[in-house]
Design an enzyme around this catalytic site. Structure first.
Site, short mmCIF file in Angstrom:
data_model
loop_
_atom_site.label_atom_id
_atom_site.label_comp_id
_atom_site.label_asym_id
_atom_site.label_seq_id
_atom_site.Cartn_x
_atom_site.Cartn_y
_atom_site.Cartn_z
N CYS A 1 45.36 38.82 44.45
CA CYS A 1 45.78 37.92 43.36
C CYS A 1 44.83 38.05 42.17
O CYS A 1 43.74 37.48 42.16
CB CYS A 1 45.80 36.48 43.88
N CYS B 1 43.66 34.83 40.50
CA CYS B 1 42.69 34.13 41.37
C CYS B 1 41.29 34.69 41.15
O CYS B 1 40.33 33.95 40.94
CB CYS B 1 43.06 34.29 42.84
#
Length: 166
Positions: free
Chosen positions: A63, A66
């Protein structure tokens, strides 16, 4: 009119009673009772962090958004070491604790690296990451956010929250 007022009163009472019933499926109850596993398999409870503003950051190594904000969260940990904690929780979408362990060993972030073995992410309605849960120093849910405002945006928003609650 009499029946309308009675109906409104009844609905209001039912809502009040359900809110006071201790329903374990409310987001507040799910967060308050959340238990994760650290990368060695030990249980970690949200209640272990009372007294600090807490971010439960559901993530996985693939991700990009993230990972983009991890340096900002780490900087906030340095600035507020006694008031702010990061629970970096692998959501369990495509990865397991071994993936989180490899990432944590390669990166020097001051986070609590955890795995969501009890499905807290899903219980809170999570279906995509980044997915963040903010908890106040008394263990109460502040808010849930999906997505990111970028490195600087997440830094500024989280710093304002730390200063508000601490």
């Amino acid at each position: 009119m009499k029946y309308l007022l009675s109906s409104i009163f009844l609905v209001g009472m039912l809502l009040f009673m359900s809110a006071c019933s201790g329903d374990p499926n409310t987001p507040e109850a799910i967060v308050e009772n959340a238990v994760f596993a650290d990368l060695d398999g030990n249980e970690v409870h949200v209640s272990d962090f009372e007294g600090k503003l807490l971010i439960i950051d559901f993530w996985e190594t693939w991700c990009g958004p993230c990972l983009q904000v991890f340096p900002s969260l780490d900087q906030l940990r340095e600035e507020y070491p006694d008031n702010f904690e990061v629970l970096a929780v692998t959501a369990g979408m495509n990865e397991g604790p071994e993936d989180a362990r490899a990432f944590a060993e390669e990166n020097d972030y001051d986070f609590n690296w955890l795995y969501d073995q009890n499905g807290v992410f899903t219980k809170l309605g999570g279906y995509a990451i980044p997915f963040k849960v903010f908890v106040d120093p008394d263990g109460n849910l502040i808010k849930i956010e999906m997505g990111s405002y970028g490195r600087e945006g997440d830094y500024n928003r989280t710093k304002a929250m730390i200063e508000e609650y601490m």
